[in-house]
Design an enzyme around this catalytic site. Structure first.
Site, PDB file in Angstrom:
ATOM      1  N   GLY A  13     -19.264 -25.403  -1.856  1.00 50.50           N
ATOM      2  CA  GLY A  13     -19.279 -26.280  -0.682  1.00 50.50           C
ATOM      3  C   GLY A  13     -20.023 -27.586  -0.933  1.00 50.50           C
ATOM      4  O   GLY A  13     -20.891 -27.677  -1.796  1.00 50.50           O
ATOM      5  N   ARG A  17     -23.566 -30.794   6.229  1.00 47.61           N
ATOM      6  CA  ARG A  17     -24.658 -30.858   7.194  1.00 47.61           C
ATOM      7  C   ARG A  17     -25.981 -31.312   6.568  1.00 47.61           C
ATOM      8  O   ARG A  17     -26.958 -31.547   7.259  1.00 47.61           O
ATOM      9  CB  ARG A  17     -24.821 -29.483   7.864  1.00 47.61           C
ATOM     10  N   LYS A  24     -24.925 -29.287  -2.292  1.00 52.10           N
ATOM     11  CA  LYS A  24     -25.947 -28.585  -1.505  1.00 52.10           C
ATOM     12  C   LYS A  24     -26.817 -27.661  -2.337  1.00 52.10           C
ATOM     13  O   LYS A  24     -28.048 -27.685  -2.229  1.00 52.10           O
ATOM     14  CB  LYS A  24     -25.286 -27.794  -0.373  1.00 52.10           C
ATOM     15  N   GLU A 159     -18.107 -15.533  13.841  1.00 52.57           N
ATOM     16  CA  GLU A 159     -18.804 -16.777  13.530  1.00 52.57           C
ATOM     17  C   GLU A 159     -19.221 -17.451  14.827  1.00 52.57           C
ATOM     18  O   GLU A 159     -18.533 -17.353  15.850  1.00 52.57           O
ATOM     19  CB  GLU A 159     -17.888 -17.711  12.727  1.00 52.57           C
ATOM     20  N   ASN A 174     -25.491 -12.150  10.249  1.00 54.88           N
ATOM     21  CA  ASN A 174     -24.942 -11.859   8.931  1.00 54.88           C
ATOM     22  C   ASN A 174     -25.646 -12.732   7.901  1.00 54.88           C
ATOM     23  O   ASN A 174     -25.678 -13.952   8.025  1.00 54.88           O
ATOM     24  CB  ASN A 174     -23.436 -12.194   8.964  1.00 54.88           C
ATOM     25  N   TYR A 337     -55.544 -43.255 -12.891  1.00 48.98           N
ATOM     26  CA  TYR A 337     -54.191 -42.930 -13.326  1.00 48.98           C
ATOM     27  C   TYR A 337     -54.218 -42.657 -14.823  1.00 48.98           C
ATOM     28  O   TYR A 337     -54.604 -43.530 -15.615  1.00 48.98           O
ATOM     29  CB  TYR A 337     -53.207 -44.071 -13.030  1.00 48.98           C
ATOM     30  N   ASN A 348     -65.653 -38.291 -20.646  1.00 45.57           N
ATOM     31  CA  ASN A 348     -65.837 -38.669 -19.245  1.00 45.57           C
ATOM     32  C   ASN A 348     -64.979 -39.895 -18.954  1.00 45.57           C
ATOM     33  O   ASN A 348     -65.127 -40.932 -19.596  1.00 45.57           O
ATOM     34  CB  ASN A 348     -67.302 -38.997 -18.963  1.00 45.57           C
TER      35      ASN A 348
HETATM   36  C1  UD1 Z   1     -21.855 -18.209   6.300  1.00 44.10           C
HETATM   37  C2  UD1 Z   1     -21.156 -17.039   6.982  1.00 44.10           C
HETATM   38  C3  UD1 Z   1     -22.000 -16.611   8.169  1.00 44.10           C
HETATM   39  C4  UD1 Z   1     -23.396 -16.242   7.724  1.00 44.10           C
HETATM   40  C5  UD1 Z   1     -24.023 -17.386   6.927  1.00 44.10           C
HETATM   41  C6  UD1 Z   1     -25.304 -16.910   6.275  1.00 44.10           C
HETATM   42  C7  UD1 Z   1     -18.738 -17.294   6.647  1.00 44.10           C
HETATM   43  C8  UD1 Z   1     -17.468 -17.735   7.262  1.00 44.10           C
HETATM   44  N1  UD1 Z   1     -19.829 -17.434   7.424  1.00 44.10           N
HETATM   45  O1  UD1 Z   1     -21.885 -19.294   7.212  1.00 44.10           O
HETATM   46  O2  UD1 Z   1     -21.410 -15.479   8.804  1.00 44.10           O
HETATM   47  O3  UD1 Z   1     -24.192 -15.928   8.854  1.00 44.10           O
HETATM   48  O4  UD1 Z   1     -23.158 -17.823   5.879  1.00 44.10           O
HETATM   49  O5  UD1 Z   1     -26.010 -17.969   5.711  1.00 44.10           O
HETATM   50  O6  UD1 Z   1     -18.745 -16.790   5.542  1.00 44.10           O
HETATM   51  N2  UD1 Z   1     -18.551 -21.918   0.143  1.00 44.10           N
HETATM   52  C9  UD1 Z   1     -17.652 -22.033  -0.889  1.00 44.10           C
HETATM   53  N3  UD1 Z   1     -16.350 -22.338  -0.596  1.00 44.10           N
HETATM   54  C10 UD1 Z   1     -15.931 -22.522   0.677  1.00 44.10           C
HETATM   55  C11 UD1 Z   1     -16.863 -22.386   1.727  1.00 44.10           C
HETATM   56  C12 UD1 Z   1     -18.158 -22.089   1.421  1.00 44.10           C
HETATM   57  O7  UD1 Z   1     -17.998 -21.848  -2.056  1.00 44.10           O
HETATM   58  O8  UD1 Z   1     -14.723 -22.785   0.845  1.00 44.10           O
HETATM   59  C13 UD1 Z   1     -19.943 -21.587  -0.190  1.00 44.10           C
HETATM   60  C14 UD1 Z   1     -20.926 -22.668   0.197  1.00 44.10           C
HETATM   61  O9  UD1 Z   1     -21.147 -23.543  -0.892  1.00 44.10           O
HETATM   62  C15 UD1 Z   1     -22.184 -21.863   0.534  1.00 44.10           C
HETATM   63  C16 UD1 Z   1     -21.647 -20.511   0.973  1.00 44.10           C
HETATM   64  O10 UD1 Z   1     -20.305 -20.434   0.527  1.00 44.10           O
HETATM   65  O11 UD1 Z   1     -23.029 -21.684  -0.571  1.00 44.10           O
HETATM   66  C17 UD1 Z   1     -21.677 -20.321   2.485  1.00 44.10           C
HETATM   67  O12 UD1 Z   1     -20.997 -21.401   3.108  1.00 44.10           O
HETATM   68  P1  UD1 Z   1     -21.643 -22.136   4.356  1.00 44.10           P
HETATM   69  O13 UD1 Z   1     -20.759 -23.275   4.717  1.00 44.10           O
HETATM   70  O14 UD1 Z   1     -23.060 -22.392   4.130  1.00 44.10           O
HETATM   71  O15 UD1 Z   1     -21.454 -20.998   5.470  1.00 44.10           O
HETATM   72  P2  UD1 Z   1     -22.298 -20.804   6.784  1.00 44.10           P
HETATM   73  O16 UD1 Z   1     -21.759 -21.695   7.843  1.00 44.10           O
HETATM   74  O17 UD1 Z   1     -23.721 -20.885   6.496  1.00 44.10           O
HETATM   75 MG    MG Z   2     -24.846 -21.446   4.791  1.00 42.16          MG
END
Ligand code: UD1
Ligand code: MG
Length: 438
Positions: A13, A17, A24, A159, A174, A337, A348
């Site tokens: 991802g 945000r 990230k 979600e 979760n 520094y 010293n």
């Molecule tokens: C996700 C969970 C949520 C949980 C939360 C915990 C889903 C739909 N939701 O939400 O239930 O409570 O984590 O922190 O799973 N990523 C990918 N490819 C994608 C989408 C995401 O690799 O297509 C990776 C992101 O980089 C990240 C992780 O998956 O490291 C989670 O994605 P993120 O967007 O953070 O999900 P949350 O909204 O936090």
């Molecule tokens: Mg997350």
């Protein structure tokens, strides 16, 4: 025999945000990327392999993971478009096909997760069922909620953005950490649809599918709810930082480092500190710094990368050190520094001393011999050498490459050698050979 395990880490991802150009999972928490913290927890299970799903900033993410764990069994698969967490796991299918053990799936944005919790998760899963980590919180906003049935069994995960007002009140969330049997996982993933508010294929639909088919879904509550924290924003990052920091501080405290005020002490991952050393308030020690035993650091001190304090050295009030070695028993206690310096034993460094290491183009080194006495307010323009037992007068400016010999006394601006018998120094001013001892 312990079951064979493969781990899938979701890290494709962008992290919209976070409002940052950096991928990230590469945001740093106490001197180490979130991904590195997660990989360490995963590798603690001694898995056959860890498959990292990459997408945004894939080259950077790959390079960062390999730099941190060059010898670990880590491989990478690319998720070209981020179509959801379920789709992300599917991208790792080639790496999982035919595997008969357990697959642990976790997210790359949860730096507080511990190996012990992953082990408990695996322990809780029985054949053909799945297990997942949950936690209870007063502020579930943003997380998927655990919808349980009358017997306490999992019905489904919903979600936040798809949840009803009533479901949003559920305090159980979760964590995004699951253990599956490999074959079942791949089967269910193939059936995940994208009928949700984001039009994505959610991994969170899979537990509901297990439940609907009468398979067990073991809900394992995290004993430390903070471990379930997922970082989606810079505010989340600041919050988990404190949790990681506390663990690092606790390790040093338990090995005999006296930390007077943990709340104002910043120590990165990978800092070594010997026992009997005192770390005083408002002090920052960055990754790779090594501090010996019985030293004193702070208050208000910044030790940057490449700094080594040998046993008994003291660096104090408003002093910054970078790529410098401070020899045993040497002191730099006020307003200095120290950059690119190699300082011997029993030296010293007077208040306000500056090692002028940068000429606008390149950085240069300064060597200071054992027992030297650098007077208050001395500026040493690098490259330079201050001999063993040498002295500089207060306010001396030791010009580039002046090279003060062993035992010599230099004073003034620019500093000149004080010949024995010449108490007037240069410019007719009386020499002031003063430093700050304490
Ligand atoms: C996700 C969970 C949520 C949980 C939360 C915990 C889903 C739909 N939701 O939400 O239930 O409570 O984590 O922190 O799973 N990523 C990918 N490819 C994608 C989408 C995401 O690799 O297509 C990776 C992101 O980089 C990240 C992780 O998956 O490291 C989670 O994605 P993120 O967007 O953070 O999900 P949350 O909204 O936090
Ligand atoms: Mg997350």
């Amino acid at each position: 025999m312990a079951q064979a395990v493969r781990v899938v880490v979701l890290a494709a991802g962008q992290g919209k945000r976070m409002h940052s150009a950096q991928p990230k999972v590469l945001h740093s928490v106490c001197g180490r990327s979130m991904l590195a913290w997660v990989l360490e927890a995963a590798l603690g299970l001694d898995p056959e392999s860890v498959v990292v799903v990459v997408g945004h900033g894939r080259d950077e993410v790959r390079a960062a993971a390999l730099a941190e764990f060059p010898d670990a069994p880590i491989s990478f698969v690319v998720q070209e478009d981020q179509l959801g967490t379920g789709h992300a796991v599917e991208c790792a299918a080639e790496e999982l096909k035919g595997f008969e053990g357990a697959v642990v799936v976790l997210c790359g944005d949860m730096p507080l997760l511990r190996t012990e919790s992953l082990a408990a998760l695996l322990e809780a899963r029985s054949a053909e069922d799945m297990a997942m980590l949950t936690s209870f919180t007063d502020s579930p906003t943003g997380y998927g909620r655990i919808v349980r049935g009358e017997e306490g069994e999992l019905l489904r995960i919903v979600e936040e953005r798809d949840a009803s007002a009533e479901e949003r009140l559920i305090p159980e969330i979760n964590s995004g950490v699951y253990a599956f049997g490999c074959a079942e996982l791949l089967t269910y993933l193939g059936r995940v649809e994208s009928q949700n508010d984001q039009g994505e294929r959610y991994l969170t639909d899979v537990p509901g599918m297990y439940a609907a088919e009468g398979r067990g879904v073991e809900l394992v509550e995290l004993l430390d709810a903070d471990e379930g924290a997922g970082v989606n924003s810079l505010a989340d990052l600041a919050e988990v930082r404190w949790g990681v920091q506390l663990r690092i501080l606790e390790q040093h405290l338990s090995s005999g480092v006296h930390i007077e005020d943990p709340a104002t002490t910043y120590i990165d991952h990978g800092v070594e500190i010997g026992s009997g050393t005192a770390i005083l308030p408002c002090t920052v020690l960055r990754g790779g710094v090594r501090v010996g035993s019985n030293c004193e650091v702070g208050p208000f001190t910044h030790l940057r990368e490449g700094t080594v304090l040998e046993d008994g050295a003291q660096v104090g009030n408003f002093t910054e050190c970078k790529k410098s070695t401070i020899g045993a028993g040497s002191k730099a206690k006020h307003l200095s520094y120290l950059g690119d310096a190699v300082i011997g034993k029993g030296v010293n460094i007077g208040a306000g001393t500056i090692f002028a290491n940068y000429d606008g183009v390149a950085k240069h080194k300064t060597l200071v011999g054992d027992g030297a006495f650098v007077g208050s307010g001395t500026t040493i323009v690098a490259p330079n050498e201050i001999g063993a037992g040498a002295t500089t007068g207060a306010g001396a400016v030791v010009t580039r490459s002046a090279k003060i010999g062993d035992g010599e006394v230099w004073i003034g601006v620019p500093a000149r050698k004080l010949e024995s018998g010449n108490t007037q120094g240069n410019g007719g001013e009386s020499p002031q050979i003063e430093g700050e001892e304490e």
